[in-house]
Write a protein that holds these residues in place. Structure first.
Motif, PDB file in Angstrom:
ATOM      1  N   ASN A   1       0.883  -6.408  -3.398  1.00  0.00           N
ATOM      2  CA  ASN A   1      -0.125  -5.443  -2.946  1.00  0.00           C
ATOM      3  C   ASN A   1      -1.115  -5.168  -4.086  1.00  0.00           C
ATOM      4  OD1 ASN A   1      -1.612  -3.642  -1.458  1.00  0.00           O
ATOM      5  ND2 ASN A   1      -0.062  -2.013  -1.477  1.00  0.00           N
TER       6      ASN A   1
ATOM      7  N   ALA B   1      -3.356  -2.136  -4.146  1.00  0.00           N
ATOM      8  CA  ALA B   1      -2.834  -0.775  -4.290  1.00  0.00           C
ATOM      9  C   ALA B   1      -3.485  -0.056  -5.474  1.00  0.00           C
ATOM     10  CB  ALA B   1      -1.310  -0.816  -4.461  1.00  0.00           C
TER      11      ALA B   1
ATOM     12  N   GLN C   1      -5.479   1.938   2.324  1.00  0.00           N
ATOM     13  CA  GLN C   1      -4.298   1.859   1.474  1.00  0.00           C
ATOM     14  C   GLN C   1      -3.030   1.652   2.306  1.00  0.00           C
ATOM     15  OE1 GLN C   1      -2.982   5.460  -0.529  1.00  0.00           O
ATOM     16  NE2 GLN C   1      -2.793   4.321  -2.466  1.00  0.00           N
TER      17      GLN C   1
ATOM     18  N   ARG D   1      -0.548  -1.516   2.245  1.00  0.00           N
ATOM     19  CA  ARG D   1       0.895  -1.353   2.045  1.00  0.00           C
ATOM     20  C   ARG D   1       1.690  -2.017   3.166  1.00  0.00           C
ATOM     21  NH1 ARG D   1       1.110   5.056   0.189  1.00  0.00           N
ATOM     22  NH2 ARG D   1       0.317   4.728  -1.960  1.00  0.00           N
TER      23      ARG D   1
ATOM     24  N   ARG E   1       4.248  -4.941   2.764  1.00  0.00           N
ATOM     25  CA  ARG E   1       5.615  -4.782   3.232  1.00  0.00           C
ATOM     26  C   ARG E   1       6.035  -5.994   4.093  1.00  0.00           C
ATOM     27  NH1 ARG E   1       4.784  -0.520   5.666  1.00  0.00           N
ATOM     28  NH2 ARG E   1       5.182   0.915   3.929  1.00  0.00           N
TER      29      ARG E   1
END
Length: 839
Positions: A26, A29, A232, A236, A240
């Motif tokens: 990510n 992030a 965001q 994520r 994931r």
């Protein structure tokens, strides 16, 4: 090639794992965290700016440095947000709106700072002069007015409404209406100036302050924060998902490593098993090589037991379908072979698809699709089956099979390819005994062939000498017949002599045929054509009271051989059948295709595995006993007074030369059945070539036939008509000469039969001037004693035997007509007498 494929797969796997790891990190992030931090800095700066503005408005802020710091912090946050927006276009619109709000707020702030600075300065001076005037003595009326003005101004600083502003205006007017003293005049003027300035500046500053507070950009901040948080959260979620994929890939990779480990272990076990099997094979081969022929059977059975233990089988067997050897089998104690097994294993193996080494492996019979294969194996009680085969095409020359009856006995079977080595070793050992027996059989057959060759040579030498004697007898008989009156006693005696001589000549021909070496011309022969032509010959030659029955068959087949010899075989068998019934009865002739799976010995010869044509000739005659059956194929053995004992001997030699065999069944007073088995070349008829019949047929040419024997003349005319010619027969040579003289263009060829040797030559010499291009063929009983120069001088083109043979006369006519320069009907128009022929 496998190394390149493995390296490519490893590289792709590394690239996949790297990509999944990168996506699972990510990487955005940090960018969104920076955006949120910058937005927080913006919010904190804006909140602090509002606090400082209010502090500055209250006069508690001594300078504007805190405002500048907050303003710089807001600008830095905006710069950072703008940089982030360049990397993520989705937050660009929100950052733009926030920057527009900040720019508007900055303008208001500058206006506020200017107004507030002037305001605080005026308030300071207003308070200073108010305190000075309120503490002055000598003017009691001034203090209440100044106090009221100060109170109203204080209210205005707290409330800039219009009522408070009018109140301040009233108090300013009250102060301006007083008569100042000399000491207070300047202070009153200054107080009035600052009061009036404050009266206008306070509402204006509070208005700017209100606008500044209203332009804080909270909505833009909330909207931008919502976009950043949404982006965001999406980042994520994606990270994931990729972390999950990375985990699944790791599990798959782990499973692949476990699988490779198990495969490596399986390979290791297979190599160990293969080494053990190779060691056993080496021992088996050594024992078989050193064994004596009488010991081979025991060594083969021991080898089958050892290999069955390696494979984990309960039964093992070695079969050589191409050899006449018994099946060698082994089975565990308490286990046996069911009826019909393993006899059906070679045929069953053709239904599977073996490997390039000839290996067939069925680990689980119950998992096969329903069919003959599964049913046959289950009927034999087989749970698992492995076999090695050897052969070409669909034929199986050798088979080594292993039957697994219990699933609990399954063993490592990764090296089944070695079974082909075992098969070759065992098959070669088993064939050694067969070759010894075959060598003995061939030596015995060679001795028999030498005896037959000796008999044939002796018979041929005798037959040649007798042929000259019989030829002289027939020649002088024909001369004598020409000198006696027809139907007289001497003529009948001479006819009997001639017939006996002709029978003797036929016997001599059979002896010469039997003793002559035959070089069989291997040409494709269609069975339907062969049987049809043979049937036609038999129907014309069998006695009238013999019924020939030939059932129709839809099968088609092609064999290799010489048509004339094969026709002779069938004709001889049919004539023997007719003679066995006393020339009255029923002869049945039929043929069909048969598949032979094993070497099969018959009465004469033996059959090899493969497809064969079986020709059967049956009769309902007197039959034969065993004593006669054992000698029927011996030369010169016969049970008939008029027989010569060469018919069946010739049949035997022809069939054996064609690679076939003969089977005979006979029972006294019941009948006999002769079966001729011939190898089949193809299950189809060969294409029939156009313009290439078995005999050279004519095209309607007119043939003049002369013979003093009426019955023979009629037979010759029928034969020529069947060959495609138009025969015209004469018993009198004078009549034939007269017809040729009147219409020399009527005939295409002349056949002179029994008119005496001198008369035939004289007749040919008389015909030559009338039709110099007319081919003349002379039929004689014994051409050997004839003067060749006299025949050539008389214009005779060909000499054939008397009576005529269809093959011989057809070939002679074809050569004579071809040698006449294409003499046909189209050439007759230029000859004398053509008008009569056309009329």
């Amino acid at each position: 090639m496998r190394l390149v494929q493995a390296a490519t797969a490893a590289l792709l796997l590394v690239m996949l794992l790297t990509w999944l790891s990168f996506r699972a990190i990510n990487s955005q992030a940090e960018l969104f965290d920076q955006a949120l931090t910058a937005l927080d800095d913006f919010s904190i700066g804006e909140s602090g700016l509002e606090q400082d503005v209010l502090t500055a408005r209250a006069g508690l802020l001594r300078n504007y440095d805190p405002l500048v710091q907050k303003e710089n912090r807001i600008k830095e946050a905006l710069i950072q947000l703008r940089t982030i927006a360049e990397q993520d276009p989705d937050i660009g619109p929100g950052v733009g709106l926030l920057m527009s709000s900040a720019a508007h707020q900055e303008g208001l702030l500058e206006s506020f700072k200017s107004n507030n600075a002037l305001l605080q300065n005026s308030l300071a001076y207003f308070g200073l002069f108010s305190d000075r005037l309120a503490g002055s003595n000598g003017n009691e009326s001034l203090v209440p007015v100044v106090g009221a003005l100060a109170t109203a101004m204080l209210h205005l600083t707290l409330d800039t409404s219009s009522e408070t502003a009018r109140l301040v205006d009233d108090r300013l007017d009250d102060l301006a209406a007083l008569t100042p003293t000399a000491a207070s005049a300047d202070s009153i003027r200054a107080l009035l100036a600052h009061g009036r300035l404050l009266r206008n500046l306070l509402p204006e500053t509070d208005s700017v302050l209100t606008a500044l507070l209203d332009a804080s950009g909270m909505e833009e901040q909330r909207a931008l924060r919502s976009v950043i948080l949404r982006q965001q959260q999406a980042s994520r979620d994606i990270a994931r998902v990729f972390r999950g994929l990375l985990y699944v890939t790791s599990l798959l990779l782990f499973g692949l490593l476990v699988h490779l480990g198990l495969r490596l272990r399986q390979r290791t076990l297979a190599l160990q098993w293969r080494a053990a099997v190779e060691h056993k094979i080496a021992g088996i081969s050594t024992r078989l090589i050193a064994a004596q022929p009488s010991e081979l059977a025991g060594h083969i059975e021991q080898a089958l037991a050892e290999m069955a233990d390696c494979v984990g089988a309960d039964r093992a067997y070695l079969m050589l379908p191409s050899r006449r050897t018994p099946t060698q089998a082994w089975c565990r104690k308490g286990v046996g072979f069911p009826v019909g097994w393993p006899d059906g294993a070679p045929m069953l193996s053709r239904r599977f698809h073996p490997t390039s080494e000839g290996i067939i492996h069925v680990p689980h019979v119950d998992r096969l699709m329903s069919g003959l294969e599964r049913g046959a194996l289950q009927d034999a009680g087989v749970r698992g089956w492995a076999c090695a085969t050897r052969g070409e095409g669909e034929s199986v020359d050798a088979l080594l099979g292993f039957d697994l009856l219990s699933p609990a006995r399954r063993r490592q079977q990764g090296g089944l390819g070695l079974l082909r080595v075992v098969l070759d070793a065992l098959a070669n050992a088993a064939e050694r005994e067969f070759f010894d027996q075959e060598q003995a059989r061939l030596e015995k057959r060679l001795q028999q062939a030498r005896r037959m060759e000796t008999i044939g040579a002796l018979a041929s030498g005798i037959a040649h000498n007798f042929n000259n004697i019989v030829g002289a007898i027939l020649g002088y008989t024909e001369i004598a017949e020409a000198q006696v009156a027809p139907d007289s006693g001497p003529a009948r005696n001479l006819a009997e002599i001639r017939q006996s001589g002709e029978r003797a000549r036929d016997l001599i021909d059979q002896i010469l045929t039997f003793g002559r070496r035959r070089d069989v011309r291997r040409t494709p022969i269609g069975m339907k054509v062969l049987m049809a032509e043979t049937e036609s010959l038999l129907r014309a030659s069998l006695p009238p009271r013999v019924e020939l029955v030939v059932p129709e068959t839809r099968e088609a087949a092609t064999i290799f051989g010489e048509p004339e010899q094969l026709q002779q075989v069938i004709v001889n068998l049919a004539k023997n059948a007719a003679q066995a019934m006393g020339d009255a009865g029923r002869v049945q002739m039929e043929w069909e295709l048969q598949e032979v799976a094993w070497r099969m010995p018959l009465t004469c010869g033996e059959l090899t595995p493969g497809r064969h044509v079986r020709i059967a000739v049956s009769d309902s005659g007197c039959g034969m006993d065993h004593a006669v059956l054992d000698k029927i194929f011996d030369p010169f053995f016969t049970t008939r007074l008029a027989g010569n004992g060469l018919g069946l001997a010739t049949v035997r030699e022809i069939v054996l030369e064609h690679g076939g065999a003969i089977k005979v069944w006979s029972k006294p007073e019941v009948g006999s059945r002769f079966e001729v088995w011939l190898p089949c070349f193809a299950a189809a008829e060969p294409p029939r070539e156009e313009n290439a019949p078995a005999l050279p047929f004519g095209e309607g040419e007119t043939i003049l036939v002369i013979d003093q024997d009426r019955r023979r003349l009629l037979r010759h005319e029928e034969m020529l008509a069947a060959l495609g010619y138009e025969p015209v027969g004469f018993m009198s040579p004078a009549e034939a000469l007269t017809v040729c003289e009147m219409t020399p263009g009527r005939f295409d060829a002349l056949v002179i039969g029994n008119v005496g040797a001198d008369s035939a030559i004289d007749l040919a010499q008389a015909l030559q001037p009338l039709a110099p291009h007319l081919p003349i063929i002379l039929a004689m009983s014994s051409p050997r004693d004839t003067d060749v120069d006299a025949l050539v001088a008389a214009g005779i083109r060909e000499v054939v035997r008397q009576p005529l043979n269809s093959v011989e006369i057809a070939e002679a006519l074809a050569r004579a007509l071809a040698g006449a320069g294409g003499w046909r009907r189209s050439d007759r128009a230029s000859l004398p007498g053509a008008e009569a022929l056309s009329g």
